[in-house]
Design an enzyme around this catalytic site. Structure first.
Site, PDB file in Angstrom:
ATOM      1  N   GLN A 417     -62.698  10.485  67.670  1.00 20.11           N
ATOM      2  CA  GLN A 417     -63.323   9.858  68.831  1.00 20.11           C
ATOM      3  C   GLN A 417     -62.730   8.471  69.054  1.00 20.11           C
ATOM      4  O   GLN A 417     -62.511   7.725  68.107  1.00 20.11           O
ATOM      5  CB  GLN A 417     -64.826   9.698  68.619  1.00 20.11           C
ATOM      6  CG  GLN A 417     -65.627  10.982  68.726  1.00 20.11           C
ATOM      7  CD  GLN A 417     -67.115  10.692  68.630  1.00 20.11           C
ATOM      8  OE1 GLN A 417     -67.540   9.948  67.753  1.00 20.11           O
ATOM      9  NE2 GLN A 417     -67.894  11.274  69.514  1.00 20.11           N
ATOM     10  N   HIS A 547     -72.977   2.482  73.636  1.00 20.24           N
ATOM     11  CA  HIS A 547     -71.958   3.418  73.153  1.00 20.24           C
ATOM     12  C   HIS A 547     -70.975   3.646  74.293  1.00 20.24           C
ATOM     13  O   HIS A 547     -71.393   3.792  75.444  1.00 20.24           O
ATOM     14  CB  HIS A 547     -72.551   4.786  72.809  1.00 20.24           C
ATOM     15  CG  HIS A 547     -73.675   4.777  71.838  1.00 20.24           C
ATOM     16  ND1 HIS A 547     -73.504   5.141  70.518  1.00 20.24           N
ATOM     17  CD2 HIS A 547     -74.989   4.492  71.981  1.00 20.24           C
ATOM     18  CE1 HIS A 547     -74.678   5.072  69.905  1.00 20.24           C
ATOM     19  NE2 HIS A 547     -75.591   4.682  70.777  1.00 20.24           N
TER      20      HIS A 547
END
Length: 693
Positions: A417, A547
């Site tokens: 990620q 996030h």
């Protein structure tokens, strides 16, 4: 980050041909250009990194312009609509799913229906076929397995239903009445669905012939479904509710559009998508592999693919550092208690690998990076003066994906990620979101993606955090989008339980949408980890946590990028930027000298082994999508020049080694695609006498 490895391939949306990126991000076409006498490298180039300001595609798009005098069946090019921007299309697809289910049960009465939602490029319906008994012999007949021939029968029956112009009507019933009717027609799966529905319970009828539990919406009549714009595509297996311990269903996939021309365009997109399949290109171009001996969903990056990945990572890191982020690294495993604190173990256990015992304690291989960043934040007491804190990580995570869901690089079990977390004050939130959107635009446009669909998702029914903090965060996200001047749609109630979010879908060269970037506020983890900062007033307060990811994952983005350019990477990304083609063994050492010189200039250059005829060497290099080829013979060695050929443009002429390498290095550094070599007339050399003037 939002849980789940979003990997659905969506073929929808708008075909576009962006002129400034056409040469860099479309399959190569090699034109035959006569060699010209060129003594310097004057290039006409498109900058992949310097786009003019563009109007971003909105999720709720304006009405499409129709070509004048074009009939509904005319073969004209038009922008393909999506479920997001065309309510009529969504209704057609939803109603088509009901008509298909009715047709299946008309032909095969033993079939039991389950669910039939619309999806990005059409719809599907799941059917259960039980074993039956022959009424004459009493023998057990195996459960039916639908075939391609069966689908033809179903489509023919669908056309009959559509032609009968049945009204599609909505009825609201009590839970008890719905249960009675479902039992009456022996549909056990519908009983399970009913248990999870909230009132009011609604039923949609096709005439008096067939009905289904459904919330809608639908067209008014079956005649509103354009039968020539509906096509049944395939049959696949699917477990009821995704549980391998439950019944195996048969899922029929189909597509539906507003007119036959749209269906034709969509089929062309499917054919083009097959040519661009990253799994095929990954093998053909020797970029990556999935080694089944090691386990499904685990990616092996080959040298060429690794070179491209490194370029992507280096640009990502440099962009983040320039944007005020600190790059961090965290472990791959942690004590299970960490995942209990974060809540992942309670809510996402089924997507996590099993735990391992380490010295009588349980450890978990990480499915997320965010808990690690929370621990780092908590490592010391922060002041309001320390905020915002921006930490970015290319963190490899591992999630349990069932083997049937794995798909090349798009859905894997181990992936990296491009994660980042921002800890900020409430009053800093909007500016931080603007910064995230700026960085997202910078990075995505660098790789040729400048068409986006943007969605703002707001508070769901079940959520953590106060009304005030939700309102403030949602207002900040809206303010950031407006500050950017970006159009966006609003998904009311579609946010995560822990905060509102912005999702960005990119469009590729053939119009497909891909979910990549996301920005999400989180009110949950700061509470769970008891994160604090000391305010200006000396009180302990919770920071806002954000996030965000831009690629989503490197693996998936690499797959999207490969398909977007059909494996024909632009010069700055190409694993091999130039290949030297020796005509004879006598120039092999000279070629190696040039390759070493190119390497020092930061270029990726290979030398062909030279054991093939020149035509075969050129063909091999073009099949490997090498942008620039240079033919080297004895003459070139003696003159210090190279005969240059472009994959896109054919023969370009003869150039000095230094000029060519300097030009390639400049183009590579600036992410510039060399699209045309300008002709420059050869000037007469200056006379000796003129130098003394």
């Amino acid at each position: 980050m939002k849980w789940g490895n979003a990997a659905t391939t969506m073929i929808s949306a708008i075909l576009f041909s962006t002129a400034r990126m056409a040469s860099a991000f479309t399959p190569a076409h090699v034109a035959s250009h006569a060699s010209t006498r060129i003594t310097s490298l004057s290039s006409m180039r498109y900058l992949a990194s310097s786009f003019p300001t563009t109007r971003l595609m909105a999720t709720v798009a304006p009405e499409q312009q129709k070509q004048q005098n074009a009939g509904p069946d005319d073969d004209v090019q038009e922008d393909l609509p999506t479920n997001d921007n065309d309510d009529e299309l969504l209704r057609i697809r939803h109603s088509s799913a009901h008509v298909m289910a009715m047709a299946v049960q008309n032909i095969y009465p033993e079939a039991q229906v389950t669910i039939g939602p619309w999806i990005d490029n059409g719809f599907y319906y799941d059917f259960y076929f039980p074993e039956t008994t022959d009424p004459e012999t009493g023998e057990t007949i195996e459960a039916r397995k639908l075939t391609e021939q069966d689908l033809k029968k179903v489509k023919k029956e669908m056309d009959k239903i559509i032609s009968k112009n049945y009204p599609i009507t909505r009825e609201e019933v009590t839970r008890e009445e719905a249960e009675r009717r479902i039992k009456e027609i022996n549909e056990p799966f519908k009983l399970e669905i009913l248990e999870g529905l909230q009132e009011p319970i609604t039923i949609y009828h096709i005439g008096d012939e067939w009905w289904d539990l459904c919330a809608g919406p639908h067209v008014e009549s079956t005649a509103n479904i354009p039968k020539k714009a509906v096509a049944l595509q395939s049959v696949a297996g699917a477990y009821w509710r995704g549980d391998e311990n439950r019944e195996m269903l048969q899922r029929v996939y189909a597509t539906a559009w507003k007119n036959p021309n749209q269906l034709k365009q969509y089929k062309k997109l499917l054919e083009e998508a097959k040519k661009r399949d990253h799994r095929m290109l990954g093998k053909k171009l020797d970029l990556f592999s999935i080694q089944e001996d090691a386990g499904g969903g685990l990616v092996f990056w080959h040298p060429k693919g690794s070179k491209v990945r490194k370029i992507v990572e280096d640009f990502w890191k440099a962009s983040h550092e320039a944007g005020g982020y600190d790059v961090v690294y965290t472990p791959h495993i942690a004590n299970l208690n960490l995942w209990k604190t974060s809540g992942h173990f309670d809510f996402y256990r089924s997507d996590m690998f099993d735990q391992m015992d380490v010295e009588n304690e349980q450890y978990q291989i990480k499915p997320m990076n965010c808990p690690f960043h929370c621990l780092m934040y908590k490592d010391e007491l922060r002041s309001y003066r320390d905020l915002p804190i921006r930490w970015a990580e290319l963190g490899t995570v591992y999630r349990y994906e069932r083997s049937g869901t794995l798909h090349g690089l798009m859905r894997v079990r181990g992936f990296t990620q491009d994660d980042a977390h921002i800890y900020c004050l409430p009053e800093q939130l909007q500016d931080e979101i603007v910064g995230v959107l700026d960085l997202t635009e910078t990075i995505l446009t660098r790789f040729g993606f400048d068409k986006y669909d943007i969605m703002l998702s707001t508070r769901p029914e079940k959520a953590v955090g106060s009304d005030e903090i939700w309102e403030a965060a949602t207002t900040a996200l809206e303010g950031a989008l407006k500050a950017k001047g970006w159009e966006y749609g609003v998904d009311e109630g579609g946010g995560a339980f822990y905060g509102p979010k912005i999702d960005i879908k990119i469009r590729d060269a053939i119009g497909r949408q891909w979910q990549c970037s996301t920005v999400q506020c989180d009110f949950n983890l700061p509470e769970r980890f008891e994160l604090e900062y000391v305010s200006a007033e000396g009180t302990r307060e919770r920071p806002i946590m954000v996030h965000r990811a831009i690629f989503g994952s490197l693996e998936r983005f690499f797959g999207i990028l490969t398909e977007n350019c059909a494996g024909d990477f632009p010069l700055w990304l190409a694993p091999v930027q130039m290949k030297l083609l020796p005509v004879t063994d006598a120039v092999q050492d000279y070629c190696q000298e040039i390759a070493q010189k190119a390497k020092k200039a930061g270029l990726r250059v290979e030398v062909d082994r030279g054991n093939e005829r020149l035509a075969k060497q050129i063909r091999n290099a073009e099949q490997q999508r090498v942008p620039i080829m240079a033919v080297v013979g004895v003459k070139e060695m003696e003159t210090g020049k190279l005969a240059v050929r472009s994959r896109k443009m054919g023969d370009l002429g003869s150039f000095s080694v230094d000029d060519l390498l300097n030009e390639l290095a400049e183009c590579s550094a600036e992410a510039v695609e060399m699209t045309k070599m300008g002709e420059v007339e050869e000037k007469e050399p200056k006379k000796e006498a003129s130098t003394s003037d």
